[in-house]
Each structure stands twice: as structure tokens, then as C-alpha cells.
Scaffold this motif. Structure first.
Motif, mmCIF file in Angstrom:
data_model
loop_
_atom_site.group_PDB
_atom_site.id
_atom_site.type_symbol
_atom_site.label_atom_id
_atom_site.label_comp_id
_atom_site.label_asym_id
_atom_site.label_seq_id
_atom_site.Cartn_x
_atom_site.Cartn_y
_atom_site.Cartn_z
ATOM 1 N N GLU A 59 0.830 -1.205 0.000
ATOM 2 C CA GLU A 59 0.000 0.000 0.000
ATOM 3 C C GLU A 59 0.864 1.255 0.000
ATOM 4 O OE1 GLU A 59 -3.104 1.056 -0.754
ATOM 5 O OE2 GLU A 59 -4.125 0.259 1.029
ATOM 6 N N ARG A 60 0.485 2.249 -0.814
ATOM 7 C CA ARG A 60 1.227 3.514 -0.860
ATOM 8 C C ARG A 60 0.542 4.598 -0.044
ATOM 9 N NH1 ARG A 60 5.731 5.183 -1.648
ATOM 10 N NH2 ARG A 60 5.236 6.885 -3.082
ATOM 11 N N GLY A 61 -0.772 4.699 -0.168
ATOM 12 C CA GLY A 61 -1.524 5.684 0.590
ATOM 13 C C GLY A 61 -2.978 5.283 0.618
ATOM 14 N N ALA A 62 -3.627 5.437 1.784
ATOM 15 C CA ALA A 62 -5.006 4.963 1.893
ATOM 16 C C ALA A 62 -5.659 5.511 3.144
ATOM 17 C CB ALA A 62 -5.049 3.435 1.925
ATOM 18 N N VAL A 114 -13.888 3.718 13.571
ATOM 19 C CA VAL A 114 -12.554 3.593 12.979
ATOM 20 C C VAL A 114 -12.360 4.776 12.050
ATOM 21 C CG1 VAL A 114 -11.053 2.263 11.439
ATOM 22 C CG2 VAL A 114 -12.526 1.063 13.071
ATOM 23 N N ASP A 115 -11.231 5.460 12.174
ATOM 24 C CA ASP A 115 -10.879 6.553 11.267
ATOM 25 C C ASP A 115 -9.358 6.567 11.158
ATOM 26 O OD1 ASP A 115 -10.564 8.815 9.758
ATOM 27 O OD2 ASP A 115 -11.690 10.151 11.087
ATOM 28 N N LEU A 116 -8.840 5.896 10.113
ATOM 29 C CA LEU A 116 -7.405 5.707 9.961
ATOM 30 C C LEU A 116 -6.934 6.177 8.588
ATOM 31 C CD1 LEU A 116 -7.132 2.065 11.357
ATOM 32 C CD2 LEU A 116 -6.467 4.158 12.567
ATOM 33 N N TRP A 117 -5.723 6.667 8.540
ATOM 34 C CA TRP A 117 -5.112 7.032 7.264
ATOM 35 C C TRP A 117 -3.600 6.899 7.385
ATOM 36 C CZ3 TRP A 117 -7.244 10.408 10.736
ATOM 37 C CH2 TRP A 117 -6.408 11.409 11.264
ATOM 38 N N GLY A 118 -2.940 6.792 6.239
ATOM 39 C CA GLY A 118 -1.493 6.655 6.266
ATOM 40 C C GLY A 118 -0.893 6.674 4.875
ATOM 41 N N PRO A 168 2.461 13.694 2.505
ATOM 42 C CA PRO A 168 1.702 12.726 3.314
ATOM 43 C C PRO A 168 0.202 12.733 3.006
ATOM 44 C CG PRO A 168 2.275 14.647 4.624
ATOM 45 C CD PRO A 168 3.001 14.796 3.325
ATOM 46 N N TRP A 169 -0.379 11.553 3.126
ATOM 47 C CA TRP A 169 -1.839 11.432 3.095
ATOM 48 C C TRP A 169 -2.360 12.076 4.377
ATOM 49 C CZ3 TRP A 169 -4.767 7.888 -0.247
ATOM 50 C CH2 TRP A 169 -6.130 7.817 0.083
ATOM 51 N N GLU A 170 -3.381 12.896 4.242
ATOM 52 C CA GLU A 170 -3.984 13.553 5.394
ATOM 53 C C GLU A 170 -5.407 13.049 5.596
ATOM 54 O OE1 GLU A 170 -3.571 17.637 4.289
ATOM 55 O OE2 GLU A 170 -1.489 17.751 5.019
ATOM 56 N N ARG A 171 -6.000 13.430 6.709
ATOM 57 C CA ARG A 171 -7.345 12.941 7.023
ATOM 58 C C ARG A 171 -8.348 13.315 5.942
ATOM 59 N NH1 ARG A 171 -11.973 14.394 10.132
ATOM 60 N NH2 ARG A 171 -12.859 12.578 11.221
ATOM 61 N N GLY A 172 -8.181 14.457 5.306
ATOM 62 C CA GLY A 172 -9.111 14.902 4.288
ATOM 63 C C GLY A 172 -8.725 14.555 2.871
ATOM 64 N N THR A 173 -7.727 13.685 2.680
ATOM 65 C CA THR A 173 -7.316 13.306 1.331
ATOM 66 C C THR A 173 -8.405 12.467 0.669
ATOM 67 O OG1 THR A 173 -4.960 13.356 1.880
ATOM 68 C CG2 THR A 173 -5.609 12.022 -0.018
ATOM 69 N N ALA A 174 -8.688 12.806 -0.582
ATOM 70 C CA ALA A 174 -9.724 12.106 -1.353
ATOM 71 C C ALA A 174 -9.092 11.416 -2.551
ATOM 72 C CB ALA A 174 -10.795 13.093 -1.810
ATOM 73 N N GLN A 175 -9.824 10.440 -3.107
ATOM 74 C CA GLN A 175 -9.332 9.685 -4.251
ATOM 75 C C GLN A 175 -10.478 9.347 -5.199
ATOM 76 O OE1 GLN A 175 -6.372 9.085 -5.140
ATOM 77 N NE2 GLN A 175 -5.138 9.391 -3.305
ATOM 78 N N VAL A 176 -10.141 9.126 -6.457
ATOM 79 C CA VAL A 176 -11.090 8.536 -7.397
ATOM 80 C C VAL A 176 -11.420 7.134 -6.888
ATOM 81 C CG1 VAL A 176 -11.434 7.715 -9.761
ATOM 82 C CG2 VAL A 176 -10.208 9.853 -9.356
ATOM 83 N N VAL A 177 -12.703 6.810 -6.815
ATOM 84 C CA VAL A 177 -13.105 5.509 -6.257
ATOM 85 C C VAL A 177 -13.696 4.584 -7.316
ATOM 86 C CG1 VAL A 177 -13.423 6.408 -3.933
ATOM 87 C CG2 VAL A 177 -15.376 6.380 -5.512
ATOM 88 N N ARG A 178 -13.546 4.963 -8.577
ATOM 89 C CA ARG A 178 -13.990 4.131 -9.689
ATOM 90 C C ARG A 178 -15.421 3.631 -9.473
ATOM 91 N NH1 ARG A 178 -8.545 0.810 -11.637
ATOM 92 N NH2 ARG A 178 -7.523 2.591 -12.625
#
Length: 402
Positions: free
Chosen positions: A30-33, A45-49, A59-69
Motif C-alpha cells: 500500500e502507498r496511501g489509503a 474507525v478513522d485511519l489514514w497513512g 503525506p496522506w492527510e485525514r481529508g485526502t480524497a481519491q477517485v473511487v472508480r
């Protein structure tokens, strides 16, 4: 990567989810999630890394978003089901009653519920769309309307990987006069305070990480190799499988601003893990019940809100398609707009419903357990419905909730 590089919180008893999340970085590349779990309407549960961009170092932050296909499909389905709940859309009406041009080539027999259950018979197009056509809602909808069905509508099911965008989007537009982007923003994301978009506003562009391809090792307990007929279907350019996934050729760059801002409710939704989990929590009950109420009686945005009435929730979860999928080839189970728990898409248990995104993302809810789950990542694996990282997290949630 070690446990110290994973941030966030877990409620007592949900420590196995943190362990599984760390393992995704240390053992699965995993690179970021991010991963968020709600129980009875509240986050447990509220985790990020990791890093925000697959190919970067920020760094990935709590508010980082991604395309979720394809996890976007669950949001598109909610738009149609909410319109039905309000009496504005009849699931048993022909699609052509709202979209007359769609009646061509015998598609007058396609019902709205067939669209949601992937039974409309138009998962592919005889002539693939160019990227420019795909990003133009009018041109793409016209192409779908003109397409002859690949089987008698309503008699079988096959995953509408990309055409689901224009089937759902055009129905929302014909019924409401608004794009599905605006409907989601005004009727779903806004009232709930979700970080979730179908068509990203320019103001949010800096929060979205870049995707990259990740070779995810097989997880224990999951089939390590696809069945030969599945592999062959994806290799054969003439197969319905390839044609369904190659509706747009060449496919747009998912990291481009043009793609992210487009309205493709089958594939280009963008969300945080919290946005995806909170969305599913609101399908099965109130979110943040009793939280945020002030002396005036006014609640903070989203608290105490739910989306689906019990009857609508029952529609989402009731099996509408099951058996060998004409596109995915494997056995799939579908409700109205959602994948149901099964071998192709393992979720928490028999009551679970949701939608994975090809390559990793996953959102689902389990009303019996009162749980809702959201996982987003910047590392796109090869799988369509059962990513090893997501499945490890699901198993950990199952263990914690037992």
C-alpha cells in the motif's frame, strides 16, 4: 511503513482493523489509503497513512480524497432510489417513459429497475466512444440510446461497467432537469456533510491524490488466480467483457483535471474514506444521532440525517440478479444498484450491500450489524471486485464486530 506511520483512531475492540491497515502497507505494498467504519451511525474507525500521491512523497492527510472508480455506482443508485422514494421515478416504468430516445431497437421493454440490476442489455457499444464523447453527457447518452441490446432486456444480467454512467445520469437529468452531479451535491453530499463528488469542483482539486498501478499480492483466503474462462474473456477483444470495459477508447487519464471534473457516475466519483463510509451509514440509519444539537434545536450539518426509508433500503438489498454474469463471467449477486455479499464480492455477511471500485476502493453497509465501511486508496490493483487490501480490512471488521 510501521504502525507509527498510521494515524487516526479506533474505538475499543476495533484494534484488529488498525492491525490489518498497517499490514496493507507492510505486506501488500500500500502507498496511501484511508479507512473509516461507522457503527450505529457513529465513527468507530478513522485511519489514514502513507502518501497522498502514488508517485509522490507528500503525506496522506485525514481529508485526502481519491477517485473511487465503480464504488461511485452505489452513489448513482442512491440518486435513482431517492427519486423513487419521493414518488418522482417509477422503478417499474419503462426507461423510455422518461427518455423517449432510449426506446430504439426494442429497448422500450427496459424498465428502470433493469438499469439498477444490470439487466438493461446494453453493457457495451458497437462503436466505442472517444474520450471527448465520453466526457460529453449529451453525446454519450445519445450513443447508449441508439445501441441495440446484447440480450433480451430483463431476461439476464451483465455488469454495465461504463454505460451505467449514462443510463443513471440521463434518468436523473430527465426526471429532475438537473445533472446527477448537482443532484448528488444538493440531495446527498450537502445534507450529510460528505466529502464526496461526482464531478470534482476546481476548489477541491488540491485534496485529491494521484493514482498509480499496484501489483497487490494475493491475500490468504482469496482465490489466487482467476478461472481460465475469466482470463480469456478479459484478453479477447471481441468478448462482451472486453467490450464492456472498453466502451471508451482510449480511456481518459484518471489523474487529469478533465476526467475528475467530468460527470461519470459509474466510474469517476471522488471521495474520502469518511465520505464513503458516512454515505453508507446514512443508507441504513441516522448518522451522528443526537450529536450536534444546540439550544435552539438546530443540529450541525448532517447529524441525525438518514437517506433511505426502510422500504427503500429493502429494495437496495433484495436480490434482483444472480448467477453467471455475462460480462464479469463469474457468479454475481445484485440488488437494485448494489452488489450483495457473495463469492465475487465478499462483504461482511448475508445482509451486506455495497459496491467495490475496480482496483481497490470499497464502500458497503450491513444493516443487521449497524456497520458502514469506506476504504479508498491511490494504489490501483488488478482486481475488479475483491481487492486483497480491502478484504483484509473487511475480515478485521468482521472479527471486531463479532
Amino acid at each position: 511503513m510501521n504502525a507509527a506511520d498510521v494515524y487516526g483512531t479506533v474505538a475499543d475492540g476495533f484494534e484488529p482493523v488498525r492491525d490489518a491497515f498497517v499490514r496493507n502497507f507492510t505486506a501488500l505494498g500500500e502507498r496511501g489509503a484511508g479507512v473509516v467504519v461507522y457503527r450505529d451511525g457513529r465513527p468507530v474507525v478513522d485511519l489514514w497513512g502513507g502518501v497522498r500521491d502514488f508517485d509522490g512523497s507528500a503525506p496522506w492527510e485525514r481529508g485526502t480524497a481519491q477517485v473511487v472508480r465503480s464504488a461511485t455506482k452505489g452513489v448513482a443508485a442512491a440518486a435513482l432510489l431517492l427519486l423513487h422514494q419521493r414518488g418522482e421515478l417509477d422503478l417499474d416504468a419503462p426507461v423510455g417513459a422518461y427518455w423517449p430516445e432510449f426506446k430504439a431497437h426494442g429497448k422500450d421493454r427496459v424498465l428502470v429497475r433493469h438499469v439498477l440490476a444490470h439487466r438493461a442489455g446494453v453493457p457495451a457499444l458497437d462503436r466505442p466512444l472517444t474520450p471527448e464523447q465520453a466526457l460529453d453527457p449529451d453525446a454519450a447518452a445519445a450513443a447508449v440510446a441508439a445501441q441495440a441490446p446484447f440480450w433480451e432486456p430483463g431476461t439476464d444480467h451483465g455488469y454495465h461497467a461504463h454505460t451505467y454512467s449514462w443510463l443513471t445520469g440521463e434518468l436523473v437529468r430527465r426526471v429532475t432537469g438537473r445533472s446527477i452531479r448537482d443532484f448528488v451535491a444538493d440531495e446527498i453530499a450537502g445534507p450529510l456533510g460528505l466529502d464526496l463528488w461526482v464531478g470534482l469542483p476546481a476548489s477541491e482539486a488540491g485534496r485529491v491524490g494521484r493514482l498509480g498501478r499496484l501489483d497487490v499480492p494475493a491475500a490468504a483466503g482469496l482465490r489466487t488466480r482467476p478461472k481460465p474462462q475469466v482470463s480469456e474473456a478479459y484478453r479477447d477483444p471481441a468478448s462482451l467483457t472486453r467490450r464492456a470495459f472498453d466502451v471508451v477508447s482510449p480511456f481518459p487519464d484518471e489523474n487529469s483535471a478533465a476526467y475528475r471534473s467530468a460527470v461519470l457516475p459509474a466510474s469517476n466519483g471522488i471521495a474520502t474514506a469518511g465520505g464513503l463510509a458516512r454515505f453508507y451509514a446514512a443508507l441504513i440509519g441516522e448518522v451522528d444521532p443526537g450529536v450536534g444539537e444546540v439550544a435552539s434545536g438546530v443540529r450541525e450539518r448532517g447529524s441525525g440525517t438518514r437517506l433511505f426509508a426502510p422500504s427503500t433500503l429493502a429494495l437496495a438489498r433484495a436480490e434482483a440478479s444472480a448467477g453467471a454474469d455475462r460480462v464479469l463471467v463469474v457468479h454475481t449477486r445484485l440488488g437494485l444498484g448494489y452488489m450483495l455479499h457473495g463469492g465475487a464480492s465478499p462483504l461482511l455477511g448475508a445482509e451486506s450491500f455495497g459496491h467495490p471500485g475496480r482496483g481497490g476502493a470499497l464502500g458497503f453497509a450491513d444493516p443487521g450489524a449497524g456497520l458502514a465501511f469506506g476504504y479508498v486508496t491511490n494504489g490501483m490493483g488488478k482486481g475488479v471486485t475483491a481487492d486483497a487490501r480491502a478484504q483484509g480490512l473487511v475480515r478485521a471488521v468482521r472479527s471486531a464486530a463479532a
